[in-house]
Design a protein around this motif. Structure first.
Motif, PDB file in Angstrom:
ATOM      1  N   LEU A   1       0.822  -1.201   0.000  1.00 33.87           N
ATOM      2  CA  LEU A   1       0.000   0.000   0.000  1.00 33.87           C
ATOM      3  C   LEU A   1       0.864   1.263   0.000  1.00 33.87           C
ATOM      4  O   LEU A   1       0.543   2.243  -0.676  1.00 33.87           O
ATOM      5  CB  LEU A   1      -0.947  -0.003   1.199  1.00 33.87           C
ATOM      6  CG  LEU A   1      -2.057  -1.049   1.149  1.00 33.87           C
ATOM      7  CD1 LEU A   1      -2.825  -1.068   2.455  1.00 33.87           C
ATOM      8  CD2 LEU A   1      -2.971  -0.793  -0.014  1.00 33.87           C
ATOM      9  N   MET A   2       1.955   1.230   0.756  1.00 35.02           N
ATOM     10  CA  MET A   2       2.846   2.396   0.774  1.00 35.02           C
ATOM     11  C   MET A   2       3.495   2.599  -0.587  1.00 35.02           C
ATOM     12  O   MET A   2       3.629   3.727  -1.068  1.00 35.02           O
ATOM     13  CB  MET A   2       3.914   2.228   1.858  1.00 35.02           C
ATOM     14  CG  MET A   2       3.387   2.392   3.256  1.00 35.02           C
ATOM     15  SD  MET A   2       4.667   2.272   4.498  1.00 35.02           S
ATOM     16  CE  MET A   2       5.601   3.760   4.188  1.00 35.02           C
ATOM     17  N   ARG A   3       3.891   1.503  -1.215  1.00 40.00           N
ATOM     18  CA  ARG A   3       4.524   1.603  -2.536  1.00 40.00           C
ATOM     19  C   ARG A   3       3.538   2.155  -3.566  1.00 40.00           C
ATOM     20  O   ARG A   3       3.887   3.010  -4.376  1.00 40.00           O
ATOM     21  CB  ARG A   3       5.042   0.227  -2.948  1.00 40.00           C
ATOM     22  CG  ARG A   3       5.855   0.209  -4.207  1.00 40.00           C
ATOM     23  CD  ARG A   3       6.498  -1.145  -4.472  1.00 40.00           C
ATOM     24  NE  ARG A   3       5.594  -2.270  -4.335  1.00 40.00           N
ATOM     25  CZ  ARG A   3       5.625  -3.160  -3.336  1.00 40.00           C
ATOM     26  NH1 ARG A   3       6.522  -3.064  -2.389  1.00 40.00           N
ATOM     27  NH2 ARG A   3       4.768  -4.166  -3.297  1.00 40.00           N
ATOM     28  N   MET A   4       2.293   1.677  -3.516  1.00 43.43           N
ATOM     29  CA  MET A   4       1.288   2.163  -4.458  1.00 43.43           C
ATOM     30  C   MET A   4       0.966   3.639  -4.227  1.00 43.43           C
ATOM     31  O   MET A   4       0.652   4.363  -5.171  1.00 43.43           O
ATOM     32  CB  MET A   4       0.015   1.315  -4.344  1.00 43.43           C
ATOM     33  CG  MET A   4       0.169  -0.061  -4.951  1.00 43.43           C
ATOM     34  SD  MET A   4      -1.227  -1.165  -4.646  1.00 43.43           S
ATOM     35  CE  MET A   4      -2.609  -0.190  -5.119  1.00 43.43           C
ATOM     36  N   ALA A   5       1.051   4.090  -2.975  1.00 40.23           N
ATOM     37  CA  ALA A   5       0.747   5.483  -2.653  1.00 40.23           C
ATOM     38  C   ALA A   5       1.964   6.389  -2.810  1.00 40.23           C
ATOM     39  O   ALA A   5       1.856   7.601  -2.653  1.00 40.23           O
ATOM     40  CB  ALA A   5       0.214   5.584  -1.226  1.00 40.23           C
ATOM     41  N   GLY A   6       3.123   5.794  -3.087  1.00 37.78           N
ATOM     42  CA  GLY A   6       4.334   6.595  -3.258  1.00 37.78           C
ATOM     43  C   GLY A   6       4.952   7.047  -1.945  1.00 37.78           C
ATOM     44  O   GLY A   6       5.690   8.033  -1.912  1.00 37.78           O
ATOM     45  N   LEU A   7       4.676   6.328  -0.869  1.00 34.28           N
ATOM     46  CA  LEU A   7       5.237   6.667   0.435  1.00 34.28           C
ATOM     47  C   LEU A   7       6.457   5.799   0.701  1.00 34.28           C
ATOM     48  O   LEU A   7       6.437   4.597   0.438  1.00 34.28           O
ATOM     49  CB  LEU A   7       4.200   6.425   1.543  1.00 34.28           C
ATOM     50  CG  LEU A   7       2.881   7.160   1.423  1.00 34.28           C
ATOM     51  CD1 LEU A   7       1.930   6.695   2.516  1.00 34.28           C
ATOM     52  CD2 LEU A   7       3.092   8.645   1.499  1.00 34.28           C
ATOM     53  N   CYS A   8       7.502   6.403   1.221  1.00 27.78           N
ATOM     54  CA  CYS A   8       8.679   5.620   1.599  1.00 27.78           C
ATOM     55  C   CYS A   8       9.324   6.283   2.803  1.00 27.78           C
ATOM     56  O   CYS A   8       9.191   7.484   3.019  1.00 27.78           O
ATOM     57  CB  CYS A   8       9.667   5.493   0.442  1.00 27.78           C
ATOM     58  SG  CYS A   8      10.303   7.045  -0.146  1.00 27.78           S
ATOM     59  N   GLY A   9      10.024   5.485   3.562  1.00 25.94           N
ATOM     60  CA  GLY A   9      10.698   5.995   4.742  1.00 25.94           C
ATOM     61  C   GLY A   9      12.056   6.570   4.385  1.00 25.94           C
ATOM     62  O   GLY A   9      12.585   6.360   3.305  1.00 25.94           O
ATOM     63  N   ALA A  10      12.595   7.330   5.313  1.00 26.68           N
ATOM     64  CA  ALA A  10      13.919   7.908   5.105  1.00 26.68           C
ATOM     65  C   ALA A  10      14.961   6.909   5.579  1.00 26.68           C
ATOM     66  O   ALA A  10      14.824   6.306   6.641  1.00 26.68           O
ATOM     67  CB  ALA A  10      14.053   9.205   5.886  1.00 26.68           C
ATOM     68  N   SER A  11      15.990   6.713   4.795  1.00 25.19           N
ATOM     69  CA  SER A  11      17.065   5.802   5.190  1.00 25.19           C
ATOM     70  C   SER A  11      18.277   6.621   5.606  1.00 25.19           C
ATOM     71  O   SER A  11      18.439   7.767   5.211  1.00 25.19           O
ATOM     72  CB  SER A  11      17.419   4.866   4.036  1.00 25.19           C
ATOM     73  OG  SER A  11      17.755   5.613   2.895  1.00 25.19           O
ATOM     74  N   ARG A  12      19.086   6.000   6.426  1.00 28.16           N
ATOM     75  CA  ARG A  12      20.272   6.701   6.911  1.00 28.16           C
ATOM     76  C   ARG A  12      21.269   6.898   5.787  1.00 28.16           C
ATOM     77  O   ARG A  12      21.402   6.068   4.901  1.00 28.16           O
ATOM     78  CB  ARG A  12      20.929   5.891   8.025  1.00 28.16           C
ATOM     79  CG  ARG A  12      20.056   5.778   9.227  1.00 28.16           C
ATOM     80  CD  ARG A  12      20.739   4.913  10.254  1.00 28.16           C
ATOM     81  NE  ARG A  12      19.805   4.633  11.323  1.00 28.16           N
ATOM     82  CZ  ARG A  12      20.027   4.961  12.577  1.00 28.16           C
ATOM     83  NH1 ARG A  12      21.130   5.545  12.924  1.00 28.16           N
ATOM     84  NH2 ARG A  12      19.134   4.693  13.498  1.00 28.16           N
ATOM     85  N   ARG A  13      21.986   7.991   5.889  1.00 24.59           N
ATOM     86  CA  ARG A  13      23.011   8.244   4.881  1.00 24.59           C
ATOM     87  C   ARG A  13      24.217   7.365   5.144  1.00 24.59           C
ATOM     88  O   ARG A  13      24.591   7.131   6.284  1.00 24.59           O
ATOM     89  CB  ARG A  13      23.462   9.703   4.954  1.00 24.59           C
ATOM     90  CG  ARG A  13      22.480  10.649   4.368  1.00 24.59           C
ATOM     91  CD  ARG A  13      23.096  11.999   4.294  1.00 24.59           C
ATOM     92  NE  ARG A  13      22.126  12.951   4.802  1.00 24.59           N
ATOM     93  CZ  ARG A  13      22.395  14.166   5.154  1.00 24.59           C
ATOM     94  NH1 ARG A  13      23.623  14.613   5.089  1.00 24.59           N
ATOM     95  NH2 ARG A  13      21.462  14.965   5.586  1.00 24.59           N
ATOM     96  N   ARG A  14      24.825   6.929   4.084  1.00 24.00           N
ATOM     97  CA  ARG A  14      26.051   6.150   4.223  1.00 24.00           C
ATOM     98  C   ARG A  14      27.223   7.092   4.071  1.00 24.00           C
ATOM     99  O   ARG A  14      27.227   7.974   3.218  1.00 24.00           O
ATOM    100  CB  ARG A  14      26.119   5.074   3.155  1.00 24.00           C
ATOM    101  CG  ARG A  14      25.042   4.041   3.328  1.00 24.00           C
ATOM    102  CD  ARG A  14      25.216   2.950   2.329  1.00 24.00           C
ATOM    103  NE  ARG A  14      24.167   1.954   2.529  1.00 24.00           N
ATOM    104  CZ  ARG A  14      23.920   1.002   1.702  1.00 24.00           C
ATOM    105  NH1 ARG A  14      24.614   0.887   0.593  1.00 24.00           N
ATOM    106  NH2 ARG A  14      22.966   0.141   1.941  1.00 24.00           N
ATOM    107  N   TRP A  15      28.192   6.902   4.897  1.00 23.58           N
ATOM    108  CA  TRP A  15      29.375   7.743   4.815  1.00 23.58           C
ATOM    109  C   TRP A  15      30.174   7.370   3.577  1.00 23.58           C
ATOM    110  O   TRP A  15      30.168   6.222   3.153  1.00 23.58           O
ATOM    111  CB  TRP A  15      30.239   7.561   6.061  1.00 23.58           C
ATOM    112  CG  TRP A  15      29.536   8.064   7.274  1.00 23.58           C
ATOM    113  CD1 TRP A  15      28.850   7.325   8.169  1.00 23.58           C
ATOM    114  CD2 TRP A  15      29.398   9.421   7.677  1.00 23.58           C
ATOM    115  NE1 TRP A  15      28.301   8.125   9.129  1.00 23.58           N
ATOM    116  CE2 TRP A  15      28.633   9.424   8.848  1.00 23.58           C
ATOM    117  CE3 TRP A  15      29.850  10.629   7.173  1.00 23.58           C
ATOM    118  CZ2 TRP A  15      28.313  10.588   9.531  1.00 23.58           C
ATOM    119  CZ3 TRP A  15      29.524  11.789   7.850  1.00 23.58           C
ATOM    120  CH2 TRP A  15      28.775  11.767   9.010  1.00 23.58           C
ATOM    121  N   PRO A  16      30.893   8.319   3.002  1.00 30.34           N
ATOM    122  CA  PRO A  16      31.700   7.985   1.821  1.00 30.34           C
ATOM    123  C   PRO A  16      32.757   6.947   2.190  1.00 30.34           C
ATOM    124  O   PRO A  16      33.375   7.031   3.244  1.00 30.34           O
ATOM    125  CB  PRO A  16      32.356   9.297   1.423  1.00 30.34           C
ATOM    126  CG  PRO A  16      31.789  10.344   2.287  1.00 30.34           C
ATOM    127  CD  PRO A  16      30.968   9.720   3.348  1.00 30.34           C
TER     128      PRO A  16
END
Length: 118
Positions: free
Chosen positions: A81-96
């Motif tokens: 349902l989230m994918r169909m609605a275009g909702l996604c969570g924030a993921s942590r940034r990866r360090w270079p």
């Protein structure tokens, strides 16, 4: 078919898609299924939870929150349902993962005398 019926005849689209015209017209007046209406209610609650987390919660956290509230739904259903609605969570940034040399920095002396070509 519904979106293109002003452009193409229903009978031709039905023949090309392999469905009956009477089936299409029956589908137009049919009420949504029980699962579709349940999905709509669940999606409204998911949107509320996602907005209250300022868009940071993904499907696993929202599924856990729904379980704490007593709504027993599957994690994959929440994710769908989230994918169909275009909702996604924030993921942590990866360090270079690469090391970059500062501008104007000196090279380390070659103590092993490797004769590396640069």
């Amino acid at each position: 078919m519904k979106a293109n019926r002003a452009r193409w005849p229903i009978a031709r689209m039905a023949r090309l898609l392999g469905v009956s015209t009477s089936g299409f017209y029956a589908w137009l007046v049919r009420e949504p299924s029980q699962q579709a209406s349940s999905d709509a209610l669940l999606l409204a609650r998911i949107r509320t939870l996602h907005a209250s987390s300022r868009g940071t919660s993904g499907a696993p956290r929202i599924h856990a929150q729904l379980a704490r509230e007593g709504m027993h739904v599957g994690r994959k259903r929440v994710a769908r349902l989230m994918r169909m609605a275009g909702l996604c969570g924030a993921s942590r940034r990866r360090w270079p993962r690469t090391t970059r040399q500062r501008a104007g920095a000196r090279r380390a002396p070659d103590l092993v005398r490797r004769h590396v070509q640069r």
